[in-house]
Motif scaffolding. Structure first.
Motif, short mmCIF file in Angstrom:
data_model
loop_
_atom_site.label_atom_id
_atom_site.label_comp_id
_atom_site.label_asym_id
_atom_site.label_seq_id
_atom_site.Cartn_x
_atom_site.Cartn_y
_atom_site.Cartn_z
N VAL A 353 0.87 -1.18 0.00
CA VAL A 353 0.00 0.00 0.00
C VAL A 353 0.91 1.22 0.00
O VAL A 353 1.73 1.39 0.91
N SER A 354 0.75 2.07 -1.00
CA SER A 354 1.63 3.24 -1.14
C SER A 354 0.79 4.46 -1.46
O SER A 354 -0.30 4.37 -2.03
N ASP A 355 1.33 5.62 -1.10
CA ASP A 355 0.66 6.89 -1.40
C ASP A 355 1.74 7.93 -1.71
O ASP A 355 2.93 7.68 -1.53
N ASP A 356 1.29 9.10 -2.17
CA ASP A 356 2.22 10.17 -2.50
C ASP A 356 2.05 11.37 -1.57
O ASP A 356 2.32 12.51 -1.96
N GLY A 357 1.61 11.12 -0.33
CA GLY A 357 1.41 12.19 0.63
C GLY A 357 2.70 12.54 1.35
O GLY A 357 3.81 12.26 0.89
N HIS A 358 2.54 13.10 2.57
CA HIS A 358 3.72 13.52 3.33
C HIS A 358 4.14 12.50 4.37
O HIS A 358 4.98 12.79 5.24
N GLY A 359 3.57 11.30 4.32
CA GLY A 359 4.03 10.23 5.22
C GLY A 359 3.14 10.08 6.44
O GLY A 359 2.52 11.03 6.90
N VAL A 360 3.09 8.85 6.95
CA VAL A 360 2.29 8.57 8.13
C VAL A 360 2.89 9.25 9.35
O VAL A 360 4.06 9.08 9.66
N LEU A 361 2.08 10.05 10.00
CA LEU A 361 2.50 10.79 11.20
C LEU A 361 3.71 11.67 10.92
O LEU A 361 4.38 12.12 11.83
N GLY A 362 4.01 11.87 9.62
CA GLY A 362 5.10 12.73 9.24
C GLY A 362 6.48 12.15 9.45
O GLY A 362 7.47 12.72 9.02
N SER A 363 6.62 10.96 10.08
CA SER A 363 7.96 10.44 10.36
C SER A 363 8.01 8.92 10.31
O SER A 363 8.77 8.30 10.99
N GLY A 364 7.17 8.36 9.53
CA GLY A 364 7.22 6.91 9.40
C GLY A 364 6.33 6.17 10.37
O GLY A 364 6.24 4.98 10.35
N GLY A 365 5.61 6.86 11.25
CA GLY A 365 4.64 6.20 12.10
C GLY A 365 5.22 5.76 13.43
O GLY A 365 6.16 5.01 13.48
N THR A 366 4.63 6.25 14.52
CA THR A 366 5.06 5.82 15.86
C THR A 366 3.87 5.35 16.68
O THR A 366 4.01 5.16 17.88
N GLY A 367 2.68 5.21 16.05
CA GLY A 367 1.51 4.76 16.79
C GLY A 367 1.44 3.25 16.87
O GLY A 367 2.38 2.53 16.56
N PHE A 368 0.24 2.76 17.28
CA PHE A 368 0.06 1.32 17.46
C PHE A 368 -0.30 0.62 16.16
O PHE A 368 -0.29 -0.60 16.10
N GLY A 382 5.78 -14.06 8.44
CA GLY A 382 5.98 -13.33 7.19
C GLY A 382 7.02 -12.24 7.33
O GLY A 382 7.76 -12.16 8.32
N ALA A 383 7.08 -11.39 6.29
CA ALA A 383 8.03 -10.27 6.27
C ALA A 383 7.24 -8.97 6.15
O ALA A 383 6.25 -8.88 5.42
N PHE A 384 7.70 -7.93 6.87
CA PHE A 384 6.97 -6.67 6.91
C PHE A 384 7.96 -5.51 6.79
O PHE A 384 9.04 -5.55 7.40
N GLU A 385 7.60 -4.53 6.00
CA GLU A 385 8.39 -3.31 5.86
C GLU A 385 7.45 -2.11 5.78
O GLU A 385 6.37 -2.20 5.18
N ALA A 386 7.86 -1.02 6.36
CA ALA A 386 7.07 0.22 6.30
C ALA A 386 8.02 1.40 6.43
O ALA A 386 8.92 1.38 7.28
#
Length: 447
Positions: A353-368, A382-386
């Motif tokens: 899943v990809s988008d062209d916005g400014h990023g999740v939480l602005g810094s790659g995501g620190t939520g749950f 499995g394997a996971f990357e974000a």
């Protein structure tokens, strides 16, 4: 309770007294008797060699007790068996005294070893039921009685003294080690079962937390956006406000249904109802895309390969990953579109899943959300990357392996998951099954 304890002490004391009295009564029959034979004329061999001079005598030792009489002290040990669970040290002390009584009459070595074997057999039970310190004290008492019986009243020749001491020590030590090792193994098994139960509870709590987070975070995010939009246009565009209210209604009903299923699973008791609603999967992406479109984000779904049924846990994990990723796009990225790519590989399903916005939480995501997605992927190995995309935006990718792989047969031909080509049983070359059956990449947003 105090009367009961006093009664137990009296009964145990009576057992000890009965045991010691019986052993004391039978020990005279175990006594070693000496007979003296006189030879006034001496004793000579047929060849004339003198063995005993004239007027000499020979002292012979013998036991008059038969086999049953020799076993009586061992049989009497059964009287003390009820004390093993209550007072092992009293049991060991009584056996120690009994060994001394048997040795005091110079009973045969067989009788002493039979009594010792009965004691060490009971020692195994003591080591199984009591802590190590208590069982060691009991073993020491039994060993002390056996060693005292052998050394103070040696059976037969004194030259065998060291051998007797070594043998009785080894017998006692082996019996204690057997009981103690079995007790430790059982305690370890109990701890493992308790740890496994606690881990299962923790895993179930994490699973429920992930389910609730994925459901509520997505739904509340969509509802908040739709409510805000409806509030802004209700005076100027009633039709758009009505669409927003309709989207809020559908999202709320769907969320309530999923919450009911999750909470029903938590109920215990005979009257708990079994949830009938199926768990969501990749087949429900159209509804997810539609709700996302109402929230102002166009999700373009691209499917590569032939869609095939997935195991329940893999299908649910894939759907939740897409749901959480799209929710992050709606709530945090500021993008107007996002791409959802689902690839059916030979023995796995890959999601991106990809988008062209400014990023999740602005810094790659620190939520749950990202933590929950990573846990889901880890649980299915499995394997996971974000992380941020090089050209801007954010990308989430996951590869979920399918245990054993999967293949689907179409019209008598096995279809390879990667290439979509098959080998039939007839002659010629089979056509590509995707040429006629390829699904619409995004039926929810085709309008």
């Amino acid at each position: 309770m105090e009367k009961r304890q006093r009664g137990l002490w009296l009964s145990d004391g009576l057992l000890v007294v009965v045991y010691l009295v019986l052993v004391a009564l039978v020990t005279p029959a175990l006594r070693e008797f000496h007979t003296i034979t006189d030879y006034p004329n001496g004793w000579y061999t047929p060849l004339g060699e003198q063995i005993i001079p004239p007027g000499g005598s020979v002292t012979q030792s013998t036991y008059r007790a038969n086999n049953w009489q020799q076993l009586e002290p061992t049989i009497f040990t059964m009287i003390l068996v009820p004390m093993l669970r209550r007072r092992p040290l009293v049991f060991a002390s009584a056996v120690c005294v009994g060994q001394g009584l048997v040795g005091s009459v110079h009973a045969s070595g067989d009788t002493r070893y039979e009594l010792l074997l009965a004691a060490v057999a009971c020692l195994v039970s003591v080591a199984l039921a009591w802590p190590r310190r208590t069982s060691l004290k009991a073993a020491a008492l039994i060993l002390a009685g056996a060693v005292f019986s052998m050394t103070a009243f040696p059976p037969g020749s004194s030259e065998m003294m060291q051998t007797h001491v070594v043998v009785v020590t080894l017998l006692t030590l082996v019996a204690w080690l057997i009981g103690s090792s079995i007790r430790e193994r059982r305690a370890g098994a109990v701890r493992q079962r308790a740890d496994a139960a606690a881990q299962a509870v923790a895993n179930e709590r994490l699973r429920i937390a992930r389910e609730l987070h994925d459901m509520i975070a997505h739904s509340i995010g969509i509802i908040a956006i739709q409510a805000g939009m409806g509030n802004r246009v209700i005076g100027t565009q009633p039709a758009e406000a009505q669409k927003a209210l309709h989207a809020i209604e559908e999202t709320s009903r769907d969320t309530l249904s999923q919450l009911r299923r999750t909470l029903t699973a938590l109920r215990h008791g005979e009257n708990a109802e079994t949830p009938t609603d199926p768990a969501p999967g990749l087949a429900d992406l159209d509804k997810l895309v539609a709700s996302t479109k109402h929230a102002g984000v166009l999700a373009i779904v691209e499917r590569i390969g032939i869609p095939r049924p997935l195991p329940g846990e893999i299908d649910l994990a894939a759907y939740r990953i897409v749901q959480e990723s799209v929710t992050n796009v709606v709530r945090h990225s500021g993008a107007r579109t996002c791409r959802v790519r689902i690839e059916y590989q030979d023995s796995a399903v890959a999601i991106a899943v990809s988008d062209d916005g400014h990023g999740v939480l602005g810094s790659g995501g620190t939520g749950f959300g990202l933590v929950g997605m990573r846990e889901r992927v880890t649980l299915v190995h499995g394997a996971f990357e974000a992380g941020p995309r090089p050209g801007g935006g954010f990308r989430v990718s996951a590869t979920l392996p399918v245990p054993g792989g999967f293949e689907t047969t179409y019209g008598g031909a096995k279809t390879n998951a990667d290439t979509g080509t098959g080998t039939g049983t007839g002659t010629g070359t089979d056509p590509d099954p995707r040429a006629d059956t390829a699904p619409d990449p995004n039926p929810a947003v085709a309008s």
